[in-house]
Design a protein around this motif. Structure first.
Motif, PDB file in Angstrom:
ATOM      1  N   GLY A 106       0.798  -1.216   0.000  1.00  0.00           N
ATOM      2  CA  GLY A 106       0.000   0.000   0.000  1.00  0.00           C
ATOM      3  C   GLY A 106       0.833   1.270   0.000  1.00  0.00           C
ATOM      4  O   GLY A 106       0.293   2.374   0.136  1.00  0.00           O
ATOM      5  N   LYS A 107       2.164   1.122  -0.182  1.00  0.00           N
ATOM      6  CA  LYS A 107       3.054   2.292  -0.132  1.00  0.00           C
ATOM      7  C   LYS A 107       4.046   2.269  -1.298  1.00  0.00           C
ATOM      8  O   LYS A 107       5.214   2.611  -1.129  1.00  0.00           O
ATOM      9  CB  LYS A 107       3.813   2.309   1.197  1.00  0.00           C
ATOM     10  CG  LYS A 107       2.936   2.411   2.439  1.00  0.00           C
ATOM     11  CD  LYS A 107       3.758   2.592   3.711  1.00  0.00           C
ATOM     12  CE  LYS A 107       4.591   1.372   4.018  1.00  0.00           C
ATOM     13  NZ  LYS A 107       5.346   1.520   5.298  1.00  0.00           N
ATOM     14  N   MET A 108       3.574   1.902  -2.467  1.00  0.00           N
ATOM     15  CA  MET A 108       4.488   1.802  -3.601  1.00  0.00           C
ATOM     16  C   MET A 108       5.114   3.141  -4.003  1.00  0.00           C
ATOM     17  O   MET A 108       6.293   3.168  -4.390  1.00  0.00           O
ATOM     18  CB  MET A 108       3.796   1.155  -4.793  1.00  0.00           C
ATOM     19  CG  MET A 108       3.709  -0.362  -4.688  1.00  0.00           C
ATOM     20  SD  MET A 108       5.286  -1.180  -4.269  1.00  0.00           S
ATOM     21  CE  MET A 108       6.339  -0.657  -5.614  1.00  0.00           C
ATOM     22  N   PRO A 109       4.408   4.276  -3.928  1.00  0.00           N
ATOM     23  CA  PRO A 109       5.101   5.535  -4.229  1.00  0.00           C
ATOM     24  C   PRO A 109       6.317   5.758  -3.334  1.00  0.00           C
ATOM     25  O   PRO A 109       7.365   6.227  -3.803  1.00  0.00           O
ATOM     26  CB  PRO A 109       4.010   6.594  -3.991  1.00  0.00           C
ATOM     27  CG  PRO A 109       2.732   5.871  -4.256  1.00  0.00           C
ATOM     28  CD  PRO A 109       2.962   4.482  -3.730  1.00  0.00           C
ATOM     29  N   LEU A 129       3.907   4.868 -12.161  1.00  0.00           N
ATOM     30  CA  LEU A 129       5.132   4.600 -11.407  1.00  0.00           C
ATOM     31  C   LEU A 129       6.218   3.931 -12.248  1.00  0.00           C
ATOM     32  O   LEU A 129       7.409   4.147 -12.025  1.00  0.00           O
ATOM     33  CB  LEU A 129       4.823   3.736 -10.185  1.00  0.00           C
ATOM     34  CG  LEU A 129       4.003   4.416  -9.072  1.00  0.00           C
ATOM     35  CD1 LEU A 129       3.629   3.401  -7.997  1.00  0.00           C
ATOM     36  CD2 LEU A 129       4.794   5.578  -8.468  1.00  0.00           C
ATOM     37  N   LEU A 130       5.814   3.123 -13.227  1.00  0.00           N
ATOM     38  CA  LEU A 130       6.803   2.420 -14.046  1.00  0.00           C
ATOM     39  C   LEU A 130       7.626   3.376 -14.904  1.00  0.00           C
ATOM     40  O   LEU A 130       8.732   3.038 -15.327  1.00  0.00           O
ATOM     41  CB  LEU A 130       6.120   1.376 -14.931  1.00  0.00           C
ATOM     42  CG  LEU A 130       5.513   0.173 -14.184  1.00  0.00           C
ATOM     43  CD1 LEU A 130       4.813  -0.761 -15.161  1.00  0.00           C
ATOM     44  CD2 LEU A 130       6.577  -0.584 -13.405  1.00  0.00           C
ATOM     45  N   THR A 183      10.898  -4.173  -8.104  1.00  0.00           N
ATOM     46  CA  THR A 183      11.026  -5.336  -8.993  1.00  0.00           C
ATOM     47  C   THR A 183       9.719  -6.113  -9.063  1.00  0.00           C
ATOM     48  O   THR A 183       9.234  -6.453 -10.157  1.00  0.00           O
ATOM     49  CB  THR A 183      12.157  -6.267  -8.503  1.00  0.00           C
ATOM     50  OG1 THR A 183      13.413  -5.622  -8.687  1.00  0.00           O
ATOM     51  CG2 THR A 183      12.158  -7.592  -9.260  1.00  0.00           C
ATOM     52  N   GLU A 184       9.139  -6.400  -7.900  1.00  0.00           N
ATOM     53  CA  GLU A 184       7.889  -7.157  -7.875  1.00  0.00           C
ATOM     54  C   GLU A 184       6.758  -6.381  -8.551  1.00  0.00           C
ATOM     55  O   GLU A 184       5.924  -6.963  -9.258  1.00  0.00           O
ATOM     56  CB  GLU A 184       7.516  -7.486  -6.422  1.00  0.00           C
ATOM     57  CG  GLU A 184       6.347  -8.449  -6.269  1.00  0.00           C
ATOM     58  CD  GLU A 184       6.666  -9.871  -6.705  1.00  0.00           C
ATOM     59  OE1 GLU A 184       5.756 -10.708  -6.666  1.00  0.00           O
ATOM     60  OE2 GLU A 184       7.827 -10.146  -7.096  1.00  0.00           O
ATOM     61  N   TYR A 185       6.735  -5.087  -8.367  1.00  0.00           N
ATOM     62  CA  TYR A 185       5.714  -4.242  -9.004  1.00  0.00           C
ATOM     63  C   TYR A 185       5.867  -4.306 -10.525  1.00  0.00           C
ATOM     64  O   TYR A 185       4.870  -4.424 -11.255  1.00  0.00           O
ATOM     65  CB  TYR A 185       5.883  -2.801  -8.507  1.00  0.00           C
ATOM     66  CG  TYR A 185       4.815  -1.842  -8.981  1.00  0.00           C
ATOM     67  CD1 TYR A 185       3.606  -1.719  -8.290  1.00  0.00           C
ATOM     68  CD2 TYR A 185       5.014  -1.050 -10.112  1.00  0.00           C
ATOM     69  CE1 TYR A 185       2.620  -0.827  -8.718  1.00  0.00           C
ATOM     70  CE2 TYR A 185       4.041  -0.165 -10.548  1.00  0.00           C
ATOM     71  CZ  TYR A 185       2.848  -0.053  -9.849  1.00  0.00           C
ATOM     72  OH  TYR A 185       1.882   0.827 -10.280  1.00  0.00           O
TER      73      TYR A 185
END
Length: 620
Positions: free
Chosen positions: A218-221, A238-239, A611-613
């Motif tokens: 829930g905190k990818m940014p 984000l990519l 990486t997982e994202y």
């Protein structure tokens, strides 16, 4: 014109026959052992029940085997290859849609009728053969009866194993031809389905949530901010934060040098510290490591071949406790950031060349989806060199010297820019080198012997194979540099891991245990003017960002790693066993003490989340 001979076709069918016999032997093994136990213990009253048991037994197993065969043939007709774990995707995919697709593509009514006829015939044959007879009495002595049983048991065991070598026949199915279709003929549906299920189970086991594990659920940014070392990121997509571009290097404008990347099996760096005239472990490679660029604080991204190979080629950080992409539901995924795709888009012919069999770990199938125009294994190498494959091979593939001959031949005959990724097979148990190879002097010093923890005789054999592997590489570099290719080729060398760590102890354990080389030969005309810091911490993720900037002009690419030519950013090396390499040495994840270690530690966790994202974005 076909790419195979009749002898190769014969070899394919004979290997297929052996695999089929192996599967049948496994099915019969339980029945044979049961008969032996009943005979040995003289449990004669059970004999009258055996016929019913064996009828049910063979009906069950032969029906399952027939079902496997039908399923595999169906899969092959659709995908052009034998069953992989993707066949179990029916449970994960839109099942109704798949059923509709099957109905529209196949004559289900006719197939169902043929199946009914087949299974009826199968059951009839089983009941006909296993009809009840009177009690069987053998008119020979007990000792002769024992001999017959032992002969049958040993025979079934040998046929089941299929080989008297170090591996069972089904462990790794050899290439028999340069033609991909011929190489697919020997595979037996039973083994293909069982192997696929093993892979599928591994990929589905556990609740793998790497983003949650590293604390960014829930905190990818925030993960991208830490990864980029800035709060100024693209939050809409984000990519986009992973997209980079090579410099407008005028030396590269309108020029596409050949690029060869060699991943040498188990080529750990610590052993090179013992190089001397009496322990000449480097052979012909020594002068090249001294003359050219060699990053010395470089570690492997993982601790096995496939799990280092894939992240390197996909420009990502290896994910801890994950299965290989080629043996997971990602087998058929075309990763956008794959390194070969970057070179292919730039105008290169791209080739993946492996000294072993392309069936290994599904590597041939997977790499063909990652931007490689060509995938070549030992069968193609032997044929191209006009060599008998058995005379130039060991248990895992062709001897390295022949692999390099093939690569050199391909470069020499090239009419377009070449990107070639090479994976070697020597320096691997059982440590076999060519009989005609004259080993370098390898006298084990007292200091080295004091650091060896394994069996000394085995280690010495291992050193010989290690020396052969790196000497062969040195011979390849000698040949390239002595030819016209020297002025238009960039050659990089690394390893998959440092497996010598298992038989040696190190004075500085963490810093040494994962160290492998990252070497680059680049023509003088392409060398950057700036001084290159070869002591910066780094790992596999940094290979292609560095090579892109050395070989491509103003080219966009996506990668997790960094360009090692850039001294103005943070550089750290990551290994999925939780070993992190920083400027002042290596440490374990969560054990950071200095400021630079803490920065690398947070960078590692963020890199894993990013990486997982990136990986999961291919499933959307």
């Amino acid at each position: 014109m076909s790419n195979y001979s009749y002898s190769e076709l014969f070899d394919a069918f004979f290997l297929g026959f052996r695999l089929d016999a192996s599967m049948v032997a496994y099915i019969n093994a339980l029945g044979v052992l049961l008969m032996f136990i009943i005979w040995f213990l003289r449990i004669s009253f059970i004999q009258k029940y055996l016929y019913s048991f064996y009828r049910l037994y063979f009906i069950l197993f032969l029906s399952v085997l027939a079902g496997f065969t039908f399923t595999d043939l169906t899969y092959f007709s659709f995908f052009g290859e034998h069953s992989t774990l993707m066949i179990f995707g029916v449970f994960d995919d839109d099942t109704e849609a798949l059923i509709r697709t099957a109905i529209s593509n196949y004559n289900v009514a006719l197939i169902s009728l043929l199946l009914v006829v087949f299974f009826t015939f199968l059951y009839f044959i089983i009941f006909k053969i296993l009809k009840v007879n009177k009690k069987i009495e053998l008119e020979i002595s007990w000792l002769k009866q024992l001999s017959v049983f032992l002969f049958i048991i040993i025979g079934v065991a040998l046929i089941g194993r299929g080989s008297v070598g170090i591996f069972p026949l089904a462990y790794s199915i050899s290439d028999v031809s340069q033609d991909p279709l011929v190489n697919k003929l020997p595979q037996t549906p039973g083994f293909a389905i069982l192997d696929s299920y093993t892979q599928y189970s591994k990929s589905k086991s556990g609740n793998y949530n790497l983003i949650k594990t590293v604390g960014y659920k829930g905190k990818m940014p925030e993960a991208f901010e830490t990864y980029k070392h800035t709060t100024d990121i693209d939050r809409t997509n984000l990519l986009n934060n992973l997209v980079q571009k090579t410099s407008k290097n005028e030396k590269l404008k309108g020029r596409l040098p050949h690029v060869v990347v060699v991943m040498v099996e188990s080529f750990g760096m610590p052993l090179l510290d013992y190089q001397s005239d009496s322990f000449n472990i480097m052979g012909r490679l020594k002068k090249h490591f001294e003359e050219d660029i060699l990053f010395t604080s470089f570690i492997s991204t993982s601790n096995g071949t496939i799990v280092s190979l894939e992240p390197t080629l996909l420009n990502i950080t290896a994910r801890p406790k994950s299965t290989s992409f080629a043996q997971s539901s990602y087998l058929n995924t075309h990763f956008k950031q794959a390194s070969a795709r970057v070179y292919k888009d730039a105008g290169y012919e791209t080739s993946f060349v492996y000294g072993g069999d392309l069936f290994w770990r599904n590597v041939g199938s997977f790499m063909s989806r990652q931007g490689f125009d060509n995938t070549r294994g030992k069968g193609a190498i032997a044929k191209s060199l006009n060599k008998n494959i058995n005379s130039i091979s060991h248990d895992w593939g062709v001897f390295d010297e022949y692999l390099y001959k093939y690569v050199y031949q391909k470069l020499e005959n090239a009419t377009s820019p070449q990107f070639i990724f090479v994976l070697t097979t020597n320096n691997h148990p059982p440590y076999t080198i060519p009989k005609d190879y004259k080993s370098t002097r390898l006298e084990v010093s007292k200091d080295l012997k004091d650091h060896i923890t394994g069996d000394i005789d085995l280690v010495k054999r291992r050193f010989k194979d290690y020396a052969y592997a790196v000497d062969s590489l040195g011979g390849f570099l000698d040949e390239v540099k002595a030819s016209s290719l020297a002025q238009n080729s960039v050659i990089a060398v690394t390893a998959d891991n440092n497996t010598v760590e298992g038989v040696m102890r190190y004075d500085n354990h963490l810093t040494q245990i994962k160290r492998i080389p990252f070497y680059i030969y680049i023509p003088d005309s392409l060398k950057p003017k700036e001084q290159i810091d070869t002591t910066i911490a780094s790992s596999h993720k940094d290979i292609f960002p560095t090579l892109y900037n050395l070989t491509l002009y103003d080219k966009s690419y996506t990668a997790i790693g960094t360009n090692l030519l850039d001294n103005n950013i943070l550089h750290c090396g990551f290994n999925d066993a939780g070993v992190i390499m920083a400027k002042n040495g290596a440490f374990k994840d969560s054990k950071a003490t200095t400021d630079i270690e803490k920065q690398c530690q947070e960078y590692y966790k963020a890199s894993l989340a990013v990486t997982e994202y990136l990986i999961k974005s291919h499933k959307k």
